[in-house]
Motif scaffolding. Structure first.
Motif, PDB file in Angstrom:
ATOM      1  N   VAL A   1       2.404  -0.462  -3.864  1.00 45.23           N
ATOM      2  CA  VAL A   1       2.574  -1.851  -4.310  1.00 45.23           C
ATOM      3  C   VAL A   1       1.231  -2.348  -4.839  1.00 45.23           C
ATOM      4  CG1 VAL A   1       2.952  -4.218  -3.481  1.00 45.23           C
ATOM      5  CG2 VAL A   1       4.462  -2.363  -2.721  1.00 45.23           C
TER       6      VAL A   1
ATOM      7  N   SER B   1      -1.623  -4.196   4.350  1.00 43.74           N
ATOM      8  CA  SER B   1      -0.563  -4.113   5.354  1.00 43.74           C
ATOM      9  C   SER B   1       0.825  -4.219   4.732  1.00 43.74           C
ATOM     10  CB  SER B   1      -0.758  -5.239   6.367  1.00 43.74           C
ATOM     11  OG  SER B   1      -0.939  -6.485   5.675  1.00 43.74           O
ATOM     12  N   LEU B   2       0.891  -4.699   3.493  1.00 35.78           N
ATOM     13  CA  LEU B   2       2.199  -4.880   2.843  1.00 35.78           C
ATOM     14  C   LEU B   2       2.639  -3.647   2.062  1.00 35.78           C
ATOM     15  CD1 LEU B   2       1.737  -8.557   1.625  1.00 35.78           C
ATOM     16  CD2 LEU B   2       2.734  -7.721   3.761  1.00 35.78           C
ATOM     17  N   GLN B   3       1.844  -2.584   2.056  1.00 38.01           N
ATOM     18  CA  GLN B   3       2.285  -1.342   1.409  1.00 38.01           C
ATOM     19  C   GLN B   3       3.533  -0.802   2.125  1.00 38.01           C
ATOM     20  OE1 GLN B   3       1.328  -0.167  -1.337  1.00 38.01           O
ATOM     21  NE2 GLN B   3      -0.701  -1.059  -1.708  1.00 38.01           N
ATOM     22  N   PRO B   4       4.347  -0.025   1.421  1.00 35.58           N
ATOM     23  CA  PRO B   4       5.607   0.451   2.009  1.00 35.58           C
ATOM     24  C   PRO B   4       5.487   1.061   3.404  1.00 35.58           C
ATOM     25  CG  PRO B   4       5.529   1.039  -0.301  1.00 35.58           C
ATOM     26  CD  PRO B   4       4.208   0.385   0.011  1.00 35.58           C
ATOM     27  N   THR B   5       4.471   1.841   3.687  1.00 33.43           N
ATOM     28  CA  THR B   5       4.360   2.359   5.051  1.00 33.43           C
ATOM     29  C   THR B   5       3.347   1.568   5.875  1.00 33.43           C
ATOM     30  OG1 THR B   5       2.794   4.065   4.317  1.00 33.43           O
ATOM     31  CG2 THR B   5       5.109   4.691   4.429  1.00 33.43           C
ATOM     32  N   GLY B   6       2.992   0.398   5.417  1.00 32.25           N
ATOM     33  CA  GLY B   6       2.202  -0.517   6.235  1.00 32.25           C
ATOM     34  C   GLY B   6       0.703  -0.302   6.199  1.00 32.25           C
TER      35      GLY B   6
END
Lengths: 328, 328
Positions: free
Chosen positions: A34, A56-61
């Motif tokens: 993202v 922290s908002l990436q797909p795997t956090g």
């Protein structure tokens, strides 16, 4: 992954990645990672306006998806068909498994016994083959699989393609806030800090880049200051609650830090846990302790930091539900 | 704000906003509102892939900044110099105060006695003039100030410029995921749902747009079904924990919903509070109960919803720290 041998083990200065490496990683990441926004944070100190880069908002956090994806997409077509192997119990394993699924690459993930089942399940759900082993031999186990099955290793940080991938977070900061004056980044193995510093120093040369780590696992600061790798024991590093910051630098990341980072500061455990709560209430973000470490420095180390427009990188948000409930 | 008289009180069909209104709002918002990303959520149902539009990450913690900024920037230069007035105890007041500061417009915010001091302080910190009054007369108080001091009112939802501003969230969803099949949006006064539906129906005509509200404050569903404004009592609406969803539709928003929204579904209080925890643990987002309502429908109303690629709009993340600690 012929570059995997880069690392200066013969004492030669390792070759540093360039802004062009980061730029070309950014091209490859589109559609997998993202492009996280830069969030103005109104609760910051007005004299040091604050922005947050919420990885922290990436797909795997966590930011790890950037480096993992770049490393996978730089493989040859043949290598991609055969697959890759890595070892990790944390954010890198999940990121690699997810990036491998999205890019169509088979992945083997070596995890130590004792890894939380939820993390194993997550990697397996993305289609990774899981191999379990004793903690002490996880690197050897992964290397044996790499050798026997002819699969390239994708390490969590000690590789130029991984560093270039992580650097795309810095590229985005420079694009969104060219007048940035200070970027605070967590440091553990040093991949994220190396990559971000590469991008910021190339694009915003007046800005300072400062690494932050727990004072209980401050081997990066010691290595950075002396110029010689200083690897604290696993027992020492294991004392911090910031479980994502218990790795140590490599020759490759140390060389990047010495060349491109302005300082490394440390924070206490209380400061880290308070920063988790602060981010939930003031920025509406769930950050794991490791991800909250730069904000802890912003809040508590103003006297050690350059003033001005500040970006803190919140590197990840994966955390035990019970721990989070305790910290907010 | 001559359009403030639009509202169909004479029984005429109110004029609906168009996609061009939303597009031109998007131009004006740049630099004030954050262009929030669309976050793929791996914990969603694989048969109904899930994305989250996190409006909780806007500077004042909610989508309201979009409509407030558009309304301010559509004023004439003279009006902007003189200032505006609004009444709100919640996200709209903070958003308007912040947008007014950024755009250099003086703002008066009428807040009822009993509003939490932190919210009053936040609006004042952005430079707004605060006027306190009894809850029952807040609208009249704001109208009196508007009249006496010649300041245009910026209402929280009942205005085409506000609706067009909120619609930019839908425009971004359409840009980021043109193949979206279902968009779930919270509904209270209906400004956000009206705006998002306008953008989605224009750009992704095959996609369904569904409003979600608490079953304890389901007057929007009743109004939508009957076509006649149904305003539940403040006591009735006050029962839900979703304190941002206690307003009622206007003629203007009802007309948008009847023309452009496919359905309105409701969720229970337990479903709302569980969704707050789910978002913290699975999407690493702090959502207020009102903001978690669409996710509650995604998780619990699959049988009432179209299947396919689903976007839930998390509209805000402002919440009492103690309440949040209880819900995670």
């Amino acid at each position: 992954m012929s570059a995997a041998t880069i690392g200066g083990q013969n004492g030669a200065m390792p070759e540093l990645i360039t802004i062009d490496d980061v730029r070309s990683a950014a091209e490859l990441l589109r559609g997998t990672a993202v492009r996280t926004p830069l969030l103005p944070c109104l609760a910051g100190d007005p004299d040091r306006p604050l922005w947050i880069k919420p990885e922290s908002l990436q797909p795997t956090g966590a930011f790890k998806i950037r480096g993992a994806t770049n490393a996978l997409l730089r493989l040859t077509k043949q290598e991609r068909e055969r697959g890759v192997v890595t070892h990790s119990s944390g954010n890198h394993a999940q990121a690699l498994a997810y990036a491998a699924k999205v890019t169509g690459v088979p992945a083997v993930v070596v995890v130590p016994y004792g890894t939380p089942q939820t993390k194993i399940d997550a990697a397996r759900r993305h289609g990774a083959e899981i191999v379990q082993c004793e903690l002490a031999v996880r690197q050897e186990t992964a290397e044996a699989i790499s050798r026997e099955r002819g699969l390239p290793m994708v390490p969590p940080y000690d590789h130029p393609h991984v560093i270039a991938g992580q650097g795309t977070a810095g590229l985005e900061i420079a694009e969104d806030l060219p007048e940035v004056e200070l970027v605070l980044v967590p440091v553990s193995g040093g991949g994220l800090l190396s990559g971000v510093a590469t991008a910021i120093k190339a694009l915003c040369p007046a800005a300072k880049v400062v690494g932050v780590e727990p004072e209980l696992a401050a081997d990066a600061q010691a290595s950075y200051r002396s110029g010689v790798l200083d690897r604290w024991s696993a027992e020492q590093r294991g004392r911090t609650i910031a479980d994502g910051l218990r790795s140590y630098l490599s020759e490759l990341t140390l060389a990047h830090l010495r060349a491109r980072v302005d300082d490394i500061v440390t924070v206490t455990e209380d400061e880290i846990t308070s920063a988790v709560g602060w981010l939930a209430h003031n920025a509406r973000l769930v950050a794991e302790p490791s991800g909250a470490v730069p904000l802890a420095a912003y809040l508590n180390r103003a006297d050690e930091l350059p003033r001005g427009r500040t970006v803190v990188v919140v590197s990840g948000g994966n955390m035990d539900a019970e721990l989070f409930a305790k910290l907010v």
